[in-house]
Design an enzyme around this catalytic site. Structure first.
Site: not given
Ligand code: NDP
Length: 247
Positions: A24, A26-27, A47, A90, A153, A157, A186
């Protein structure tokens, strides 16, 4: 279930059935949009928030096996068995070791690592039957490079690498690949929450001299899930501007 038909055509049975957890924002959102643009049938778990146009949205928390089961049943009903799974959901709960509570550790592992295990296990049933599948796990440069304040974390990972490699050995002969994509810094909500000083420290150690946008990760994920990447499995693919080089 929420079917968002504002744009795109999720009812059309073209492309592959793709599921992105946390699609929904971010990445995850960039990844989902990339598959959609490729002509695939894309479902996302969420969520909170709205379902992006053209995708099927299923509510699910990756820490809850029953919710995951229900989400897969909805996706299978609408799009057929999941052929491409992206375990992206995550969280972080950064703090130094001596301040880290046990729940800071276990909550992060439960979401990032056990959450991936839960969706992989559910998706693999259909993939084994189909004798094909693509699984991509969104890890992080922190997993293998390490980062102060991220013991929870980085452990979660790094664990994804073990999953990808063991799964490759278990299911590699069934036409299923499992790879890890490890982003660096990112621009998303997750990194926006970091203190300015932490952001500056990262920036000064990134050879590319900049942070990246989510679609730079999405392009790599889409490719590693394509037919062109059929002989790549158990790999860790960095998308980090050189930050973790050699890790
Ligand atoms: P965001 O915080 O922007 O988004 C996180 C996403 O994960 C949201 O869609 C969130 O849903 C969902 N989420 C979190 N917890 C749960 C759960 N218990 N059940 C279902 N969905 C969940 O993070 P990013 O887009 O930055 O990160 C995406 C992935 O990339 C992650 O795994 C992160 O660890 C990894 N990553 C990110 C980096 C960065 O620089 N941004 C670097 C390296 C890795 P909701 O909207 O409902 O909260």
């Amino acid at each position: 279930m929420q079917e968002n038909t504002a744009a795109g055509t999720p009812e059309q049975k073209t492309g592959r059935s793709v599921l992105v957890t946390g699609g929904n924002r971010g990445i995850g959102l960039a990844i989902a949009q990339s598959f959609l643009a490729n002509g695939d049938r894309v479902a996302i778990t969420h969520r909170s928030g709205d379902v992006p146009p053209g995708m099927l949205g299923v509510k699910a928390d990756v820490t809850d096996t029953a919710q995951i089961d229900a989400a897969f049943a909805e996706v299978e009903e609408a799009h057929g068995p999941v052929e491409v799974l992206i375990a992206n959901a995550g969280i972080t709960r950064d703090t130094l070791l001596l301040r880290m509570s046990e729940s800071d550790f276990t909550d992060v592992v439960d979401t990032n690592l056990t959450g991936a295990f839960r969706v992989i296990k559910r998706a693999s049933r259909g993939m084994i039957r189909l004798r094909k599948g693509r699984i991509v796990l969104i890890s992080s440069v922190s997993g293998l490079y390490g980062a102060p304040g991220q013991i929870n974390y980085s452990a979660s990972k790094a664990g994804l690498v073990g999953i990808a490699r063991s799964l490759t050995r278990e299911l590699g002969s069934r036409g299923i690949t499992c790879n890890v994509v490890a982003p660096g810094f990112i621009n998303t909500d997750m990194t926006a929450a970091l203190p300015a000083e932490t952001q500056q420290n990262y920036l000064s150690s990134i050879p590319a001299g900049r942070f990246a946008e989510s679609d730079e990760v999405a392009n790599v994920v889409r490719w590693v899930a394509s037919d062109e990447a059929a002989y790549i499995s158990g790999a860790v693919i960095p998308v980090d501007g050189g930050l973790g080089m050699g890790h």
